[in-house]
Design a protein around this motif. Structure first.
Motif, PDB file in Angstrom:
ATOM      1  N   VAL A 144      69.110   1.597  20.630  1.00  0.00           N
ATOM      2  CA  VAL A 144      68.309   2.417  21.795  1.00  0.00           C
ATOM      3  C   VAL A 144      68.273   1.431  22.903  1.00  0.00           C
ATOM      4  CG1 VAL A 144      66.070   3.281  22.296  1.00  0.00           C
ATOM      5  CG2 VAL A 144      66.897   3.667  20.278  1.00  0.00           C
TER       6      VAL A 144
ATOM      7  N   SER B  77      71.421   1.842  24.723  1.00  0.00           N
ATOM      8  CA  SER B  77      71.772   3.172  25.474  1.00  0.00           C
ATOM      9  C   SER B  77      70.711   3.191  26.849  1.00  0.00           C
ATOM     10  CB  SER B  77      71.406   4.143  24.521  1.00  0.00           C
ATOM     11  OG  SER B  77      70.232   4.162  23.970  1.00  0.00           O
ATOM     12  N   GLY B  78      69.645   2.458  26.704  1.00  0.00           N
ATOM     13  CA  GLY B  78      68.634   2.551  27.792  1.00  0.00           C
ATOM     14  C   GLY B  78      69.205   1.675  29.059  1.00  0.00           C
TER      15      GLY B  78
ATOM     16  N   GLY C 175      70.040   0.284  31.974  1.00  0.00           N
ATOM     17  CA  GLY C 175      70.442   1.037  33.460  1.00  0.00           C
ATOM     18  C   GLY C 175      69.658   2.219  33.451  1.00  0.00           C
ATOM     19  N   ILE C 176      68.904   2.215  32.661  1.00  0.00           N
ATOM     20  CA  ILE C 176      68.438   3.902  32.747  1.00  0.00           C
ATOM     21  C   ILE C 176      66.910   3.380  32.731  1.00  0.00           C
ATOM     22  CG2 ILE C 176      67.609   5.836  31.461  1.00  0.00           C
ATOM     23  CD1 ILE C 176      70.613   5.996  30.579  1.00  0.00           C
ATOM     24  N   VAL C 177      66.277   2.590  31.970  1.00  0.00           N
ATOM     25  CA  VAL C 177      64.981   2.215  31.807  1.00  0.00           C
ATOM     26  C   VAL C 177      64.462   1.628  33.107  1.00  0.00           C
ATOM     27  CG1 VAL C 177      63.168   0.965  30.482  1.00  0.00           C
ATOM     28  CG2 VAL C 177      65.227   1.492  29.151  1.00  0.00           C
ATOM     29  N   ALA C 178      63.077   1.982  33.287  1.00  0.00           N
ATOM     30  CA  ALA C 178      62.715   1.811  34.500  1.00  0.00           C
ATOM     31  C   ALA C 178      62.161   0.281  34.676  1.00  0.00           C
ATOM     32  CB  ALA C 178      61.170   2.473  34.759  1.00  0.00           C
ATOM     33  N   GLY C 179      62.294  -0.348  35.732  1.00  0.00           N
ATOM     34  CA  GLY C 179      62.551  -1.816  36.074  1.00  0.00           C
ATOM     35  C   GLY C 179      61.588  -2.778  35.094  1.00  0.00           C
TER      36      GLY C 179
ATOM     37  N   VAL D 137      67.817  -2.620  38.310  1.00  0.00           N
ATOM     38  CA  VAL D 137      68.668  -1.562  37.965  1.00  0.00           C
ATOM     39  C   VAL D 137      69.011  -0.497  38.838  1.00  0.00           C
ATOM     40  CG1 VAL D 137      68.661  -1.791  35.217  1.00  0.00           C
ATOM     41  CG2 VAL D 137      66.845  -0.613  36.810  1.00  0.00           C
ATOM     42  N   LYS D 138      67.956  -0.469  40.027  1.00  0.00           N
ATOM     43  CA  LYS D 138      67.899   0.518  40.704  1.00  0.00           C
ATOM     44  C   LYS D 138      69.161   0.240  41.840  1.00  0.00           C
ATOM     45  CE  LYS D 138      63.540   3.128  41.464  1.00  0.00           C
ATOM     46  NZ  LYS D 138      62.009   2.583  41.942  1.00  0.00           N
TER      47      LYS D 138
ATOM     48  N   VAL E  66      73.877   1.580  35.829  1.00  0.00           N
ATOM     49  CA  VAL E  66      73.363   2.949  35.219  1.00  0.00           C
ATOM     50  C   VAL E  66      74.164   3.151  33.998  1.00  0.00           C
ATOM     51  CG1 VAL E  66      72.911   5.118  35.696  1.00  0.00           C
ATOM     52  CG2 VAL E  66      72.367   3.450  37.258  1.00  0.00           C
TER      53      VAL E  66
END
Lengths: 174, 306
Positions: free
Chosen positions: B85, B88-89, B91-95, B101-102, B123
């Motif tokens: 998990v 898979s997260g 680059g997607i999970v918030a900072g 990552v943004k 991402v």
């Protein structure tokens, strides 16, 4: 209306109806708060639903949970709402994923209906909105990206995020 | 005592494995694909009847104390799921965790951590590189993951066109690149072998799913499908979250040794893996590769003497 039988859970078919532009969300919420037994449904706010898979993952977890005798909330329907959430805070999960007074679009789910025709009639009579097909496109058109970002603490809301969000649902409670 | 009717325990038929619920009563088929020391792998469907999935079951071990058995199973199922998990997260999970990552470009400039650990890798960079977790039950010891189409790299190399060395080099470079991304994301695999690296047919668009996958499936017996395709890593049963150079170097060392013994003829090309690894790992890569030389001298285990 749609009936879905999840693989491996043949005894718990799901009956689903997606309503758009619901006018009486406050009334529906009140029925749930009052514990009106005629309203044993999972009402999900479609704004925080990413896709069909997303909902089905929560349904699987909830049904597997009751089959194993592990309920965290009152019944399988509230458990579905709870299992949509990535954390174990029950009231927060209802606030974020359940129906609120301002909810516009609602996905109604009934697990293992005794009389599907009666359930459908009751839902159509009680929920004042228009029903539409439960496609990923229709769900996407209802999605509130900001709310999903907040609920799952993600920066990106897209196809890529689905795997992560479903994974979060799967490991939640551990 | 030694009556002839009495079956010797070792001679009895292999018992049909009992699946944990809900799979034991399921009308959907679960086909046994592979068996390891700890777990059984089945191919089945999940969430929708058309979505293929991998069901990994860790059966109860009768010789262990039930309480201990439960705890170990729970720990291992969850450890594997958490790693997948987390990946898979990526680059997607918030900072969280100081991860940029943004804006990957800005992030690279700012990153000054010495070991290069915990950097964002972009991402969804690992989406498709590792299987997604679809469901699990740590009490019952099962986890369902996305099904990865294709063949193992081991099979692909065995069936390869010997004349085409460039294709093999390209494959090895892709493997090195993926392992670099994995390490950069803060995970070491723990069991990198060419059997745990899959070569999945390249899917042009992410929306084309099973049907397409079935059609373009890499052939079963070296039908010239070759070494093209996307790399995916499987079996994270021994994976750990670590950003230490030592763990990363050992991870590479295990792959190097496994590769050398599985593919002796190709052993000389392993440098391609390391080169690509260094590139995709970025700054921290060099340190790991230097450490790998130490590990080669002494082996996987760190000496506890002196």
């Amino acid at each position: 209306m749609e009936t879905i039988t999840l693989p491996h859970l043949p005894n718990h078919p799901l009956q689903l109806l997606l309503f758009r532009n619901v006018k009486n969300a406050a009334f529906l919420r009140q029925q749930l708060l009052d514990g009106n037994t005629d309203f044993e449904y999972a009402f999900l706010d479609a704004a925080v639903i990413l896709s069909r898979q997303h909902v089905l993952a929560a349904c699987f977890k909830a049904i597997n949970g009751i089959s194993q005798g592990r309920l965290k909330s009152k019944n399988v329907h509230s458990e579905i709402v709870f299992d949509m959430s990535p954390n174990s805070n029950i009231s927060e999960s209802f606030r974020r994923f359940g129906v609120s007074d301002t909810t516009k679009d609602i996905l109604a789910i009934k697990v293992a209906p005794k009389d599907p025709a009666q359930v459908e009639q009751h839902l159509r009579d009680s929920v004042r909105g228009t029903t539409i097909f439960i496609t990923d496109e229709n769900l996407a058109s209802m999605t509130d990206q900001a709310r999903i970002r907040k609920a799952y603490k993600v920066d990106v809301v897209s196809q890529e995020a689905e795997a992560y969000i479903i994974g979060c649902i799967a490991i939640k409670g551990s | 005592m030694a009556s002839s009717q009495e079956d010797h325990p070792l001679q009895t038929q292999p018992q049909p494995r009992t699946l944990p619920p809900p799979f034991n009563t399921s009308p959907a088929p679960c086909v046994l694909i592979a068996q390891g020391a700890e777990s059984l792998l089945y191919r089945t469907t999940f969430l929708t009847p058309t979505q293929p999935a991998a069901l990994k079951v860790r059966p109860e071990k009768k010789w262990r104390h039930p309480t201990l058995d439960k705890r170990l199973t729970r720990q291992r199922v969850l450890a594997e799921a958490r790693v997948l998990v987390k990946l898979s997260g990526e680059g997607i999970v918030a900072g969280g965790g100081g991860r940029k990552v943004k804006d990957p470009k800005k992030g690279k400039e700012k990153e000054s951590g010495g070991d290069g650990g915990g950097e964002g890798v972009g991402v969804g960079a690992l989406r498709g590189v590792v299987p997604a977790v679809l469901g699990l039950d740590w009490e019952r010891g099962w986890i369902v993951m996305e099904w990865i189409e294709g063949v193992t790299v081991k099979q692909a190399i065995y069936a390869r066109d010997l004349a085409d060395e460039a294709a093999l080099k390209g494959l090895l470079r892709r493997i090195g690149g993926v392992v670099g991304l994995l390490h950069k994301a803060g995970v070491v695999h723990g069991d990198l072998t060419t059997s745990n690296v899959m070569l999945r047919p390249t899917v042009s668009s992410s929306s084309t799913t099973t049907e397409e996958g079935e059609k373009t499936k890499v052939g079963d017996g070296g039908d010239g499908a070759g070494l093209d395709g996307d790399i995916a890593l499987i079996d994270f049963g021994l994976a750990t979250q670590s950003i230490s150079d030592e763990d990363r170097a050992v991870d590479l060392y295990v792959l190097e040794r496994a590769f050398g013994s599985t593919h002796p003829k190709e052993e000389g090309l392993f440098g391609e893996v390391l080169e690509a690894y260094g590139e995709s790992m970025g700054k921290g890569g060099k340190v790991v590769l230097r450490r790998l030389e130490d590990v080669r001298m002494r082996g996987r285990k760190k000496s506890m003497i002196g």
